[in-house]
Design a protein around this motif. Sequence first.
Motif, PDB file in Angstrom:
ATOM      1  N   ILE A  32       0.962  -1.150   0.221  1.00 51.73           N
ATOM      2  CA  ILE A  32      -0.100   0.042  -0.073  1.00 51.73           C
ATOM      3  C   ILE A  32       0.808   1.110   0.166  1.00 51.73           C
ATOM      4  N   TRP A  34       3.904   1.520  -1.005  1.00 52.51           N
ATOM      5  CA  TRP A  34       4.652   1.471  -2.361  1.00 52.51           C
ATOM      6  C   TRP A  34       3.497   2.220  -3.462  1.00 52.51           C
ATOM      7  N   PHE A  35       2.486   1.342  -3.568  1.00 51.61           N
ATOM      8  CA  PHE A  35       1.360   1.729  -4.512  1.00 51.61           C
ATOM      9  C   PHE A  35       1.222   3.298  -4.642  1.00 51.61           C
ATOM     10  N   PHE A  36       1.011   3.718  -3.371  1.00 49.73           N
ATOM     11  CA  PHE A  36       0.466   5.238  -3.382  1.00 49.73           C
ATOM     12  C   PHE A  36       1.689   6.266  -3.387  1.00 49.73           C
ATOM     13  N   GLY A  37       3.292   5.720  -3.643  1.00 44.08           N
ATOM     14  CA  GLY A  37       4.114   6.473  -3.800  1.00 44.08           C
ATOM     15  C   GLY A  37       4.785   7.045  -2.651  1.00 44.08           C
ATOM     16  N   TYR A  38       4.605   6.523  -1.462  1.00 45.03           N
ATOM     17  CA  TYR A  38       5.123   6.948  -0.304  1.00 45.03           C
ATOM     18  C   TYR A  38       6.743   6.253  -0.122  1.00 45.03           C
ATOM     19  N   PRO A  43       6.242   3.815  -8.074  1.00 43.44           N
ATOM     20  CA  PRO A  43       5.010   3.289  -7.857  1.00 43.44           C
ATOM     21  C   PRO A  43       4.438   2.539  -9.331  1.00 43.44           C
TER      22      PRO A  43
END
Length: 78
Positions: A32, A34-38, A43
């Motif tokens: 999650i 990684w997916f949202f770019g944190y 991403p």
Amino acid sequence: MHLFKIPSDMSLVRVAGALISLASIFFTIFYILWFFGYLPINPELAVKLPVLAIVLALCFIAGWVGYVMLTAPRKPKQ
């Protein structure tokens, strides 16, 4: 001497189940983020890699089914 002491009421299967559950929770949080770019990882790969894994799995299954159909013994004619 053992590195970890496993309680006597827990079997190896229960320990493996607990480790799998913990790993899935940690991977879910990681994915999650990684997916949202944190995380400092591209991403776009969070979408591309699972899609690639699904496509490769489907290709493997199709190849396996084809191989089984090709090599299956024939029924004798009556």
